[in-house]
Design a protein around this motif. Sequence first.
Motif, PDB file in Angstrom:
ATOM      1  N   GLN A  26      53.041 112.327  69.497  1.00 24.56           N
ATOM      2  CA  GLN A  26      54.106 113.325  69.580  1.00 24.56           C
ATOM      3  C   GLN A  26      54.992 113.067  70.790  1.00 24.56           C
ATOM      4  OE1 GLN A  26      54.998 115.630  67.366  1.00 24.56           O
ATOM      5  NE2 GLN A  26      53.359 114.828  66.060  1.00 24.56           N
ATOM      6  N   LEU A  27      54.365 112.716  71.895  1.00 29.68           N
ATOM      7  CA  LEU A  27      55.111 112.405  73.107  1.00 29.68           C
ATOM      8  C   LEU A  27      56.007 111.190  72.900  1.00 29.68           C
ATOM      9  CD1 LEU A  27      55.507 113.127  76.102  1.00 29.68           C
ATOM     10  CD2 LEU A  27      53.603 111.581  76.627  1.00 29.68           C
ATOM     11  N   LEU A  28      55.516 110.241  72.142  1.00 30.68           N
ATOM     12  CA  LEU A  28      56.273 109.030  71.855  1.00 30.68           C
ATOM     13  C   LEU A  28      57.543 109.345  71.055  1.00 30.68           C
ATOM     14  CD1 LEU A  28      56.063 105.961  72.282  1.00 30.68           C
ATOM     15  CD2 LEU A  28      54.903 105.828  70.096  1.00 30.68           C
ATOM     16  N   LYS A  29      57.454 110.329  70.162  1.00 31.66           N
ATOM     17  CA  LYS A  29      58.609 110.710  69.351  1.00 31.66           C
ATOM     18  C   LYS A  29      59.703 111.363  70.186  1.00 31.66           C
ATOM     19  CE  LYS A  29      56.062 111.447  65.066  1.00 31.66           C
ATOM     20  NZ  LYS A  29      55.592 112.443  64.104  1.00 31.66           N
ATOM     21  N   THR A  30      59.294 112.086  71.215  1.00 32.72           N
ATOM     22  CA  THR A  30      60.278 112.834  72.013  1.00 32.72           C
ATOM     23  C   THR A  30      60.698 112.127  73.295  1.00 32.72           C
ATOM     24  OG1 THR A  30      58.518 114.058  73.126  1.00 32.72           O
ATOM     25  CG2 THR A  30      59.450 115.052  71.132  1.00 32.72           C
ATOM     26  N   ALA A  31      59.911 111.180  73.737  1.00 33.25           N
ATOM     27  CA  ALA A  31      60.201 110.517  75.019  1.00 33.25           C
ATOM     28  C   ALA A  31      61.390 109.569  74.906  1.00 33.25           C
ATOM     29  CB  ALA A  31      58.968 109.753  75.494  1.00 33.25           C
ATOM     30  N   ARG A  32      62.217 109.586  75.937  1.00 36.42           N
ATOM     31  CA  ARG A  32      63.329 108.640  76.002  1.00 36.42           C
ATOM     32  C   ARG A  32      62.984 107.504  76.961  1.00 36.42           C
ATOM     33  NH1 ARG A  32      67.643 110.740  73.303  1.00 36.42           N
ATOM     34  NH2 ARG A  32      67.810 112.978  73.230  1.00 36.42           N
ATOM     35  N   LYS A  33      62.250 107.842  78.005  1.00 38.98           N
ATOM     36  CA  LYS A  33      61.824 106.845  78.983  1.00 38.98           C
ATOM     37  C   LYS A  33      60.306 106.876  79.095  1.00 38.98           C
ATOM     38  CE  LYS A  33      65.984 107.036  81.782  1.00 38.98           C
ATOM     39  NZ  LYS A  33      66.546 107.268  83.102  1.00 38.98           N
ATOM     40  N   GLY A  34      59.752 105.802  79.567  1.00 37.90           N
ATOM     41  CA  GLY A  34      58.310 105.738  79.780  1.00 37.90           C
ATOM     42  C   GLY A  34      57.518 105.445  78.524  1.00 37.90           C
ATOM     43  N   LYS A  35      58.188 104.929  77.497  1.00 37.29           N
ATOM     44  CA  LYS A  35      57.483 104.641  76.251  1.00 37.29           C
ATOM     45  C   LYS A  35      56.427 103.550  76.438  1.00 37.29           C
ATOM     46  CE  LYS A  35      60.808 106.196  72.860  1.00 37.29           C
ATOM     47  NZ  LYS A  35      61.487 105.896  71.611  1.00 37.29           N
ATOM     48  N   LYS A  36      56.692 102.658  77.375  1.00 36.42           N
ATOM     49  CA  LYS A  36      55.736 101.573  77.621  1.00 36.42           C
ATOM     50  C   LYS A  36      54.398 102.147  78.102  1.00 36.42           C
ATOM     51  CE  LYS A  36      55.669  97.029  79.746  1.00 36.42           C
ATOM     52  NZ  LYS A  36      56.391  96.088  80.598  1.00 36.42           N
ATOM     53  N   ASP A  37      54.456 103.150  78.957  1.00 35.45           N
ATOM     54  CA  ASP A  37      53.234 103.795  79.449  1.00 35.45           C
ATOM     55  C   ASP A  37      52.502 104.525  78.320  1.00 35.45           C
ATOM     56  OD1 ASP A  37      53.701 102.913  82.037  1.00 35.45           O
ATOM     57  OD2 ASP A  37      54.826 104.717  82.584  1.00 35.45           O
ATOM     58  N   VAL A  38      53.271 105.144  77.433  1.00 38.94           N
ATOM     59  CA  VAL A  38      52.674 105.856  76.302  1.00 38.94           C
ATOM     60  C   VAL A  38      51.987 104.859  75.366  1.00 38.94           C
ATOM     61  CG1 VAL A  38      53.133 107.332  74.305  1.00 38.94           C
ATOM     62  CG2 VAL A  38      54.331 107.754  76.452  1.00 38.94           C
ATOM     63  N   TYR A  39      52.640 103.741  75.080  1.00 40.23           N
ATOM     64  CA  TYR A  39      52.020 102.713  74.233  1.00 40.23           C
ATOM     65  C   TYR A  39      50.735 102.173  74.865  1.00 40.23           C
ATOM     66  CZ  TYR A  39      55.847 102.359  70.867  1.00 40.23           C
ATOM     67  OH  TYR A  39      56.759 102.615  69.880  1.00 40.23           O
TER      68      TYR A  39
END
Length: 170
Positions: free
Chosen positions: A76-89
């Motif tokens: 869910q965070l990945l869908k809404t995040a604009r920055k920091g996607k690398k950390d989420v992955y």
Amino acid sequence: LPNKRILLAAASNLAVDNMVERICSSQTKDGNVIRIGHPARLTEAELRHSLDSQLAGSDQGSIIRDIKRDIERQLQLLKTARKGKKDVYRELKELRFELRRREEKRLDELMKCRSVIVATTLNGAVSRTVSKYAPYDVCIIDEASQALQAETWIAASQAPKLIIVGDHQQ
């Protein structure tokens, strides 16, 4: 057959469920029966014997559920995040690795028991979940008259002893 690892297989899900039901009704303790198959294809009465149910019903199961919730939150965070996607992955990768590790550990605990009865369809007998823990002591194939020969050989290869059950009138 006490203290034996038994593979029960049949051509249809209903036949496998009937075998599990009969075995569990004849035993006082049915904790060693594991029904492998998609929960949607199991009868309501046999769901408690399903691998998914047994994985979920332990201490490891509660941890596994928590990890799955964390994965959902990260998605869910990945869908809404604009920055920091690398950390989420990266976090998702670590969570999925931990999930697989804990599921494998619990599966090993269940399947490596000295006395276990694993029930599945003939097609399911070739699955990684079943074949990884071969050889079994005995393979019992029900509804053999309805099974294809190739399916039967796959299940039969999982154990040195084979019992074939079928109705010769079919």
